[in-house]
Design an enzyme around this catalytic site. Structure first.
Site, PDB file in Angstrom:
ATOM      1  N   LYS A   1       2.132 -17.902   0.781  1.00  0.00           N
ATOM      2  CA  LYS A   1       2.778 -16.928   0.696  1.00  0.00           C
ATOM      3  C   LYS A   1       3.751 -17.933  -0.343  1.00  0.00           C
ATOM      4  CE  LYS A   1       4.867 -12.848   3.309  1.00  0.00           C
ATOM      5  NZ  LYS A   1       4.272 -12.025   1.881  1.00  0.00           N
TER       6      LYS A   1
HETATM    7  C1  LIG Z   1       0.025 -10.021  -0.237  1.00  0.00           C
HETATM    8  C2  LIG Z   1      -0.256  -9.394   0.792  1.00  0.00           C
HETATM    9  N1  LIG Z   1      -0.862  -9.190   1.650  1.00  0.00           N
HETATM   10  C3  LIG Z   1      -0.501  -8.860   2.863  1.00  0.00           C
HETATM   11  C4  LIG Z   1       0.347  -9.335   3.643  1.00  0.00           C
HETATM   12  C5  LIG Z   1       0.193  -8.636   4.981  1.00  0.00           C
HETATM   13  O1  LIG Z   1       1.140  -9.849   6.174  1.00  0.00           O
HETATM   14  P1  LIG Z   1       1.145  -9.596   6.939  1.00  0.00           P
HETATM   15  O2  LIG Z   1       0.845  -8.869   7.760  1.00  0.00           O
HETATM   16  O3  LIG Z   1       1.710 -10.697   7.205  1.00  0.00           O
HETATM   17  O4  LIG Z   1       2.612  -9.721   6.613  1.00  0.00           O
HETATM   18  C6  LIG Z   1       1.655  -9.278   2.777  1.00  0.00           C
HETATM   19  C7  LIG Z   1       2.770  -9.417   3.328  1.00  0.00           C
HETATM   20  O5  LIG Z   1       3.613 -10.149   3.998  1.00  0.00           O
HETATM   21  C8  LIG Z   1       0.958  -9.297   1.627  1.00  0.00           C
HETATM   22  O6  LIG Z   1       2.633  -9.644   0.528  1.00  0.00           O
END
Ligand SMILES: Cc1ncc(COP(=O)(O)O)c(C=O)c1O
Length: 365
Positions: free
Chosen positions: A204
């Site tokens: 991230k």
């Molecule tokens: C690219 C991406 N995929 C998936 C997610 C979903 O992750 P999470 O369920 O941990 O928020 C996010 C958001 O955080 C994201 O930015």
């Protein structure tokens, strides 16, 4: 002090917080990511010294030298999570240690030092304690927490920095997609990809999102809410959306989502949905899904529902899919029953209204 597990936070209350009346006005309709609380957390890091100077202080601009490494080489990571007003008036978070672990996994990929998980979670506690009045008390409202870390060293050489700043800011939010839970339309990009094998797709890091913006802009130009990325090698397999993971629900009750091969973000909502769906009796599969199959199965009716999931949007039905050659709908463009049941289950859990056999709900106050 190195290590950081026992890092104490110095609390410096904001001398000029927003008045109660102004705060109430802001909380009435906060939108997403536009309103911020009175405080922020900062912790500094230097090689050889470790983590130091942990503070909760007035939210304010961060002075930065123009040669700070992050401004040039984007060595930056972040997390996104929410604090909820619980049914009994207390405050909870959902699986914060999963965010702490992912933060460090992102950091490892970006050659950044780990932050002890206990320090990560403590930093959120300290911020929520001082800014608890900012948690909206409305249905679907929450306090979005944004921990992030960046290379603060003043140096233009291309190598991992030796100084970092970790910070947390908080933003009261309503629903992510305006208009409540209604199916969204997605744009499948054939021009842009998000992440290649060996790249940073599972981290991230801000750079992934910078690289997704042209595709997201293209999605908006085509009247879509979000972009869907296909794999970078064959451009056949569905990876994920710009900011959410994706699930497919079939007429035999099975539920599928793309596997974690390093090109998609390992969503905490994704992992939770896999568990909840299995518990509800669905056969769950982490397997590659091609865009061709998505189209064919929607046309035949074998594919009943598709939904996106993530912290911001929880679970959101996908009703319509557009791509350069056309468009199609799923389930007549209406929210599916499996989607909505999973959403309700997840929301009830997060809000402390349902049994929590996995101990996912973390009490803050
Ligand atoms: C690219 C991406 N995929 C998936 C997610 C979903 O992750 P999470 O369920 O941990 O928020 C996010 C958001 O955080 C994201 O930015």
């Amino acid at each position: 002090m190195s290590g950081g597990d026992k890092l104490d936070f110095e609390i410096r209350p904001n001398p000029a917080p927003v008045s109660a009346a102004d705060r109430a006005a802001l909380l009435a309709n906060p939108g997403f990511g536009r309103v911020f609380t009175d405080h922020m957390v900062t912790i500094r890091y230097a090689d050889g010294k470790g983590w130091y100077d942990a503070r909760v202080e007035a939210r304010a601009p961060i002075p930065m030298d123009p040669a700070s490494a992050v401004l040039h080489y984007a060595q930056e990571i972040f997390e996104g999570m929410k604090a909820y007003r619980a049914a009994d008036g207390g405050v909870t978070m959902f699986r914060p240690y999963a965010n702490a672990a992912r933060f460090n996994a992102s950091g490892a990929r970006m050659a950044m030092p780990p932050l002890p998980e206990e320090t990560f979670v403590n930093s959120l506690h300290r911020l929520i304690e001082v800014d608890r009045e900012w948690i909206p008390d409305v249905e679907d409202g929450s306090l979005y927490l944004r921990p992030f870390m960046f290379a603060s060293e003043v140096f233009l050489g291309v190598r991992p920095a030796n100084e970092y700043l970790y910070a947390v800011i908080a933003s009261p939010v309503g629903a992510y997609f305006a208009g409540g839970v209604k199916p969204v339309t997605v744009w499948v990009s054939s021009e842009y990809t998000r992440a290649a094998p060996g790249g940073t797709g599972a981290a991230k890091c801000g750079g992934n999102y910078a690289a997704s913006l042209a595709a997201q802009a293209e999605a908006l130009q085509h009247g879509c809410d979000q972009v869907v990325f296909l794999d970078a090698v064959e451009r056949r397999f569905v990876d994920e959306l710009g900011g959410m993971n994706v699930f497919f629900v079939y007429d035999d009750g099975s539920v599928a989502t793309p596997p974690l091969t390093g090109t998609i973000l390992p969503g905490i909502t994704r992992e939770s949905v896999l568990t909840l769906a299995a518990q509800a009796g669905h056969r769950v599969e982490e397997r590659p899904v091609t865009f061709a199959d998505w189209q064919a199965d929607a046309a035949s009716g074998r594919l009943r529902e598709v939904f996106a999931c993530g912290t911001a949007a929880v679970i959101t039905p996908i009703g319509r899919v557009r791509f350069s050659e056309g468009e199609f709908t799923i389930g007549g463009g209406e929210p599916g029953t499996v989607t909505m049941a999973l959403r309700q289950q997840l929301v009830d859990l997060q809000r402390g209204r349902a049994a929590d056999p996995h101990n996912w709900v973390h009490r803050v106050l």
